[in-house]
Design an enzyme around this catalytic site. Sequence first.
Site, PDB file in Angstrom:
ATOM      1  N   TYR A 195       0.852  -1.198   0.000  1.00  0.00           N
ATOM      2  CA  TYR A 195       0.000   0.000   0.000  1.00  0.00           C
ATOM      3  C   TYR A 195       0.887   1.247   0.000  1.00  0.00           C
ATOM      4  O   TYR A 195       0.736   2.153  -0.821  1.00  0.00           O
ATOM      5  CB  TYR A 195      -0.904  -0.011   1.247  1.00  0.00           C
ATOM      6  CG  TYR A 195      -1.606   1.304   1.479  1.00  0.00           C
ATOM      7  CD1 TYR A 195      -2.648   1.705   0.647  1.00  0.00           C
ATOM      8  CD2 TYR A 195      -1.228   2.150   2.520  1.00  0.00           C
ATOM      9  CE1 TYR A 195      -3.291   2.922   0.849  1.00  0.00           C
ATOM     10  CE2 TYR A 195      -1.870   3.360   2.730  1.00  0.00           C
ATOM     11  CZ  TYR A 195      -2.897   3.740   1.890  1.00  0.00           C
ATOM     12  OH  TYR A 195      -3.529   4.937   2.084  1.00  0.00           O
ATOM     13  N   ALA A 196       1.839   1.268   0.943  1.00  0.00           N
ATOM     14  CA  ALA A 196       2.741   2.419   1.060  1.00  0.00           C
ATOM     15  C   ALA A 196       3.547   2.602  -0.225  1.00  0.00           C
ATOM     16  O   ALA A 196       3.722   3.733  -0.702  1.00  0.00           O
ATOM     17  CB  ALA A 196       3.674   2.219   2.247  1.00  0.00           C
TER      18      ALA A 196
END
Length: 438
Positions: free
Chosen positions: A246-247
């Site tokens: 996600y990051a």
Amino acid sequence: MLTEKNKMRLLEEDELFPSTPGKVKIERAHTINRQFHRCFASTSTTFLWALFLIALTASYLSFQSFVSTSSRFLSSSAWDRQVRTSASPRRPHGLSVLVTGAAGFVGSHCSLALHKRGDGVVGLDNFNSYYDPSLKRARRDLLSRNSILLIDGDLNDHRLLSKLFSLAHFTHVLHLAAQAGVRYAIENPASYVHSNIAGLVSLLEAVKSADPQPAVVWASSSSVYGLNDKSPFSESDRTDRPASLYAATKKAGEEITHTYNHIYGLSITGLRFFTVYGPMGRPDMAYFSFTKAILAGKPITIYRGKDGVDLARDFTYIDDIVRGCLASLDTAGKSTGSGGKKSGPAPYRIFNLGNTSPVTVPTLVSILEKHLKVKAKKKIVEMPGNGDVPFTHANISLAMAELRYKPSTNLEAGLKKFVKWYISYYGRSSRGGRKTNL
Ligand SMILES: O=C(O)[C@H]1O[C@H](OP(=O)(O)OP(=O)(O)OC[C@H]2O[C@@H](n3ccc(=O)[nH]c3=O)[C@H](O)[C@@H]2O)[C@H](O)[C@@H](O)[C@H]1O
């Protein structure tokens, strides 16, 4: 006696289904084998045909749905009018904003706030089922009651996007649509690429080609700081060590938007949100799922970091985030491109939008217990290595200076408002079913 023809057939079958070398073949066993092989061959052929037919039907249906979705939007003059009306500001010098992810948590709040002050708003959302879409539909109904058009469509639908930009002269795009959630990336990595990478590029391509080009304000994330241990996190700190996919996709978004700023002159503002919470929030987030479990008398799992250290987050209340988003739209300079070329440099900005006061997860739970008047059944486990970071803490000096951003709701007060909303919406005997409209 085997005839020559039968011998040939057996030979062919032996080649098709070779027996284990060195095994003695008994004729009866061979006959059974043969029947089995025939049966298997015909079953597998049927199976392959069935698969083929299923695939054919699925592609036909998805083509039909694409055609009907697109034509529903793209060939109706009533729909064109709705888009134009919803996009038109109702105040002098008002903005006209395309809000992606408008059925989402931050998207719905921002859409309402923009509409309230007289800006034109058109929402776009694909209503995916990452969490219960009934909450997204309830948010859509709320927007609809406020005369805000919310289109059910995907960022990757290029025809739809170019139609939207040709119908309305959006001054801004507030891009909040994303595959959210840090830990879910382990389960479904492709959805992050679909929304946060492919969807972002698709949107930027449409914005680049729009005339005039809108300015873009979009949601990055505090998760880009990853393994950064310098606290508080400043925009100039390292962001090259993401701890989750996600990051990594949010960090990639910052680089991708930079490219469109550099080549095509798009005005870009990236906002690094710090664990946003509040009424109408996301059911997958800890404060929300804990509330549901506590009211249902079910245990909650609290992750703990290395050496027994509690995890902490710079929880940020939704109203503060909405003010930060609107201030970003108001201060975004213009895009400078036209026809695929820029005529000069355009702004590229990144801001932290946090609360500046991290709170540990056990403290979050005790505040919830107090507001809910119910004790939680706690299970404390070591933080699984699935993308979490031990703490987040925003330095917001830049946003304070340039956006006049000043968060004003602490976790205690914000959770009180959340709990009040939760109980009014779901009731205390919450099983996830809703009690009232939003
Ligand atoms: O700022 C962001 O950029 C991100 O914020 C949010 O991520 P997080 O900060 O991880 O929020 P959230 O899941 O509520 O977990 C909070 C805490 O509870 C702990 N946690 C969580 C679940 C659980 O069962 N137990 C637990 O202890 C957990 O370990 C953590 O310490 C958004 O979801 C994300 O989309 C992104 O926007």
